[in-house]
Design a protein around this motif. Structure first.
Motif: not given
Length: 115
Positions: A39-44, A52-53, A87-89
């Protein structure tokens, strides 16, 4: 949206109840997938290498496996390892990649990773 909090590095077993449009359990499917967006950077998440990219994924979706058509009809699962995650969503999205007739899948769920 459902939200679950886990410790970073844990493996979370994702479970999904898949129903057909008539609300009966969907069994025998190999077409149910999950993808993970930070969620913090919208990487998949690329399930192929665990990174995550923004693009260039080899495996952007993972296949959920049926628990038991006889003993738990409609239930599917995937063991998601979070080693190295910050850490995060994270947003989990469940989809069907064919016309197997899953009529009712949750839109999304949130996974919170803590320290």
């Amino acid at each position: 949206m459902t939200s679950v909090t886990i410790k970073a590095g844990d493996t979370e077993v994702l479970e999904l109840l898949a129903l057909k449009p008539d609300a009966t359990p969907l069994t025998g499917s190999t077409n149910l997938r999950v993808d993970v967006r930070r969620a913090s950077d919208d990487l998949i998440l690329d399930f192929g290498d665990g990174v995550f990219k923004a693009s260039g994924w080899a495996t952007p979706k993972a296949t959920l496996l049926e628990v038991s058509a006889a003993n738990a009809p409609g239930w599917y699962k995937y063991s998601l390892a979070t080693a190295g995650w910050s850490t995060g969503a994270y947003v989990l999205t469940f989809t069907e990649v064919s016309t197997t007739s899953a009529g009712m899948l949750p839109a999304a769920a949130e996974l919170r990773v803590g320290g």
